[in-house]
Design a protein around this motif. Structure first.
Motif, short mmCIF file in Angstrom:
data_model
loop_
_atom_site.label_atom_id
_atom_site.label_comp_id
_atom_site.label_asym_id
_atom_site.label_seq_id
_atom_site.Cartn_x
_atom_site.Cartn_y
_atom_site.Cartn_z
N ASN A 41 -19.85 12.06 -6.35
CA ASN A 41 -20.80 11.96 -5.25
C ASN A 41 -22.25 12.22 -5.62
O ASN A 41 -23.15 11.81 -4.88
CB ASN A 41 -20.37 12.92 -4.14
N GLN A 42 -22.49 12.91 -6.74
CA GLN A 42 -23.88 13.26 -7.04
C GLN A 42 -24.29 13.04 -8.49
O GLN A 42 -25.47 12.83 -8.75
CB GLN A 42 -24.13 14.74 -6.70
N ALA A 43 -23.36 13.09 -9.40
CA ALA A 43 -23.74 13.15 -10.81
C ALA A 43 -23.19 12.00 -11.65
O ALA A 43 -23.79 10.93 -11.72
CB ALA A 43 -23.32 14.49 -11.40
N CYS A 44 -22.03 12.20 -12.28
CA CYS A 44 -21.54 11.27 -13.30
C CYS A 44 -21.49 9.81 -12.83
O CYS A 44 -21.99 8.91 -13.53
CB CYS A 44 -20.15 11.68 -13.77
N MET A 45 -20.88 9.57 -11.68
CA MET A 45 -20.71 8.20 -11.22
C MET A 45 -22.03 7.57 -10.81
O MET A 45 -22.22 6.36 -10.94
CB MET A 45 -19.71 8.14 -10.07
N VAL A 46 -22.96 8.38 -10.31
CA VAL A 46 -24.29 7.88 -9.99
C VAL A 46 -25.00 7.45 -11.27
O VAL A 46 -25.61 6.37 -11.33
CB VAL A 46 -25.12 8.95 -9.25
N VAL A 47 -24.90 8.28 -12.30
CA VAL A 47 -25.50 7.93 -13.59
C VAL A 47 -24.88 6.65 -14.15
O VAL A 47 -25.58 5.76 -14.64
CB VAL A 47 -25.34 9.10 -14.59
N THR A 51 -26.97 3.35 -14.76
CA THR A 51 -27.05 2.94 -16.16
C THR A 51 -26.60 1.48 -16.32
O THR A 51 -27.15 0.74 -17.14
CB THR A 51 -26.21 3.87 -17.05
N ASP A 52 -25.60 1.07 -15.55
CA ASP A 52 -25.19 -0.34 -15.58
C ASP A 52 -26.37 -1.25 -15.24
O ASP A 52 -26.57 -2.30 -15.86
CB ASP A 52 -24.06 -0.60 -14.58
N ILE A 53 -27.15 -0.85 -14.23
CA ILE A 53 -28.32 -1.65 -13.84
C ILE A 53 -29.35 -1.65 -14.95
O ILE A 53 -29.90 -2.70 -15.31
CB ILE A 53 -28.93 -1.10 -12.54
N SER A 54 -29.62 -0.49 -15.52
CA SER A 54 -30.64 -0.40 -16.57
C SER A 54 -30.23 -1.21 -17.81
O SER A 54 -31.08 -1.85 -18.45
CB SER A 54 -30.90 1.05 -16.95
N LYS A 55 -28.93 -1.21 -18.14
CA LYS A 55 -28.47 -2.01 -19.28
C LYS A 55 -28.70 -3.50 -19.02
O LYS A 55 -29.08 -4.25 -19.93
CB LYS A 55 -26.99 -1.75 -19.55
N HIS A 56 -28.46 -3.93 -17.79
CA HIS A 56 -28.66 -5.33 -17.45
C HIS A 56 -30.14 -5.70 -17.58
O HIS A 56 -30.48 -6.78 -18.10
CB HIS A 56 -28.18 -5.59 -16.02
N CYS A 81 -29.16 1.90 -4.27
CA CYS A 81 -28.67 3.19 -3.79
C CYS A 81 -27.72 3.01 -2.61
O CYS A 81 -26.69 3.70 -2.52
CB CYS A 81 -29.84 4.07 -3.38
N SER A 82 -28.04 2.08 -1.74
CA SER A 82 -27.18 1.80 -0.59
C SER A 82 -25.81 1.32 -1.04
O SER A 82 -24.77 1.76 -0.51
CB SER A 82 -27.83 0.76 0.32
N GLN A 83 -25.78 0.44 -2.03
CA GLN A 83 -24.52 -0.09 -2.53
C GLN A 83 -23.71 0.97 -3.28
O GLN A 83 -22.48 0.97 -3.23
CB GLN A 83 -24.78 -1.30 -3.42
N ILE A 84 -24.41 1.86 -3.99
CA ILE A 84 -23.71 2.96 -4.65
C ILE A 84 -23.01 3.83 -3.62
O ILE A 84 -21.84 4.21 -3.79
CB ILE A 84 -24.70 3.80 -5.48
N LYS A 85 -23.70 4.13 -2.53
CA LYS A 85 -23.11 4.97 -1.48
C LYS A 85 -21.90 4.29 -0.84
O LYS A 85 -20.90 4.95 -0.52
CB LYS A 85 -24.17 5.29 -0.43
N GLU A 86 -21.99 2.98 -0.65
CA GLU A 86 -20.85 2.25 -0.09
C GLU A 86 -19.65 2.29 -1.03
O GLU A 86 -18.50 2.44 -0.60
CB GLU A 86 -21.25 0.80 0.21
N THR A 87 -19.93 2.15 -2.31
CA THR A 87 -18.85 2.21 -3.31
C THR A 87 -18.23 3.60 -3.33
O THR A 87 -16.99 3.74 -3.43
CB THR A 87 -19.40 1.85 -4.70
N THR A 298 -16.33 16.66 -16.73
CA THR A 298 -15.26 16.33 -15.79
C THR A 298 -13.88 16.44 -16.42
O THR A 298 -12.98 17.06 -15.84
CB THR A 298 -15.48 14.92 -15.20
N PRO A 299 -13.63 15.88 -17.60
CA PRO A 299 -12.30 16.04 -18.21
C PRO A 299 -11.95 17.50 -18.53
O PRO A 299 -10.79 17.89 -18.42
CB PRO A 299 -12.39 15.19 -19.49
N VAL A 300 -12.95 18.29 -18.93
CA VAL A 300 -12.70 19.71 -19.19
C VAL A 300 -12.32 20.42 -17.90
O VAL A 300 -11.38 21.22 -17.86
CB VAL A 300 -13.92 20.38 -19.85
N SER A 301 -13.04 20.12 -16.81
CA SER A 301 -12.70 20.71 -15.52
C SER A 301 -11.28 20.34 -15.10
O SER A 301 -10.52 21.20 -14.61
CB SER A 301 -13.69 20.24 -14.45
N ARG A 302 -10.92 19.08 -15.29
CA ARG A 302 -9.57 18.63 -14.95
C ARG A 302 -8.53 19.38 -15.78
O ARG A 302 -7.51 19.83 -15.25
CB ARG A 302 -9.45 17.13 -15.16
N MET A 303 -8.79 19.51 -17.08
CA MET A 303 -7.88 20.24 -17.96
C MET A 303 -7.72 21.68 -17.49
O MET A 303 -6.59 22.20 -17.40
CB MET A 303 -8.40 20.22 -19.40
#
Length: 436
Positions: A41-47, A51-56, A81-87, A298-303
């Motif tokens: 909601n705020q960090a990894c997935m937003v980045v 980043t996908d947009i910046s790579k393009h 940003c609107s589309q990210i929130k919808e996703t 995130t993977p460390v937290s899950r572990m």
């Protein structure tokens, strides 16, 4: 059947809840905001999304420069940003069904803990009894004690921008600072990064830092050993002068441990103290994820969440912090290792990455990245890996798995990669034999 209450529905809490419910326990998962936690909601997935947009954008600019494609890229940041929130909403819907489908009772509300009565109270109203409690409340941006700091934004605010800032001043020198510099410098901002000490010091590798600054951060100036005196709504006053721009804090995080203050032991930095079984000073309360500090991933937290819940179910297991793969998401992923068994012992071997998917059209500029390993020439043991390539964030975790399973550099003769590959991690295992 054990009554288990879990507070926090991020990766640590959610996966633990599903595991416990699948094992037949009575599980209540409580979240005060959104399921998925900070990562979604705020960090990894937003980045990742930005980043996908910046790579393009970067790829389009390169094709234009090469005369292959004639196009003009204009980023509608507010729409993005609107589309990210919808996703995010769709993902939350999916993982909510996934979670409750295992038998977890999912509750939305603000939780408080009454350890004497062994109940969790939600919104000062409903009470949930527990035999065991697992706290996975995560972390929040660390706000430094600087005059005018209320004028600055944090990672929680980047989807609130109406447009791409013309000038962006990022306070901090870690991976978050680098990632947002990579994003905004690619889509139109002039970026200044202000580091209290050195930039990307966690890499402990000057060659990598230099490569990142020279090749992966466009329109970005790095300032090291900076003292910040004041932040305004349009600038930062430092020991070497004023720098104008929208100010974004990337100064780390602090544990959301207030829920257990006065109930369990908490260290001077605000992290909940746990033993190797994720158990706090209260034998019926466990904690996992960012709220206990350590390596924040995130993977460390899950572990850690899975270790905690398995110990709650009397399995007696401990987390494995020996080799942890981490990545900085830039136009090329910068993947590296941290952990108790990671070192620079052995022969340093470096080779440039081959041109392939996501890097072929950068070959003419000499920008294909590189991979570096530290290998003990006597026994072939690989002690450390760092890779700056498009596929390193995929290759490195598998490499770590192979190493943890006892493989060394001599055990890859029968390895076949998917061709064409852009990653040199496995190639180095053969290359090292030249030094024997």
């Amino acid at each position: 059947m054990t009554n288990i209450v879990i507070i926090g529905a991020g990766p640590a809490g959610r996966f633990a809840a599903m595991k416990a419910a699948e094992e037949g326990n009575n599980v209540t998962l409580i979240e005060k905001r959104h399921i998925g936690g900070k990562c979604l909601n705020q960090a990894c997935m937003v980045v990742c999304a930005l980043t996908d947009i910046s790579k393009h954008v970067l790829a389009s600019e390169n094709f234009n420069d090469l005369g292959i494609i004639d196009s003009e890229i204009k980023v509608n940041y507010k729409r993005a940003c609107s589309q990210i929130k919808e996703t995010q909403k769709k993902i939350r819907h999916v993982i909510t069904k996934e979670t409750t489908g295992t038998g977890v009772e999912y509750i939305h509300g603000n939780a408080t803990v009454d350890a004497q009565r062994k109940v969790v109270i939600v919104d000062d109203e409903d009470e949930y009894e527990y035999d065991k409690l697992l706290v996975c409340t995560g972390s929040s941006p660390l706000i430094p004690d600087i005059e005018g700091v209320e004028n600055a934004y944090t990672y929680k605010d980047t989807l609130k921008f109406d447009e791409v800032p013309e000038k962006l001043v990022i306070v901090g020198g870690g991976s978050t600072a680098a990632e947002y510099a990579g994003i905004f410098s690619s889509i139109g901002s002039q970026v200044d990064i202000l580091c209290r000490s050195t930039f990307l010091k966690m890499l402990d590798d000057n060659e990598s830092e230099e490569y990142i600054v020279r090749n992966l951060l466009k329109n970005t100036i790095i300032h090291e050993n900076v003292e910040i005196n004041k932040i305004t709504d349009r600038s930062v006053e430092t020991n070497f002068g004023e720098i104008e721009g929208t100010v974004l804090l990337a100064t780390g995080v602090q544990a959301n441990s207030e829920i257990l203050e006065g109930i369990v032991d908490i260290d001077s930095r605000g992290n909940i103290i746990v033993n190797k079984y994720m158990q706090t000073s209260n034998q019926d309360i466990y904690a996992a994820g960012d709220v206990i500090g350590g390596i924040l991933s995130t993977p460390v937290s899950r572990m850690e969440g899975m270790v905690a819940i398995r110990n709650i179910m009397n399995e007696k297991v401990t987390p494995d912090y020996s080799m942890i793969p981490l990545t900085i998401s830039l136009s090329y992923d910068v993947s590296y290792l941290k952990g108790s068994e990671v070192s620079k012992n052995g022969k340093e071997i470096t080779m440039p990455a081959a041109a392939g998917p996501s890097s072929f059209w950068n070959m003419l500029h000499g920008k294909t990245g590189f991979t570096k390993e530290y290998i003990d020439l006597e026994n072939g043991h690989i002690n450390n890996i760092l890779a700056i390539t498009p596929s390193s964030n995929i290759a490195l975790p598998y490499m770590v798995k192979l190493l943890k399973d006892g493989n060394n550099a001599d055990n890859f003769d029968n390895f076949l990669e998917i061709h064409p590959s852009t990653d040199g991690i496995f190639k180095l295992t053969e290359y090292y034999k030249r030094f024997l």
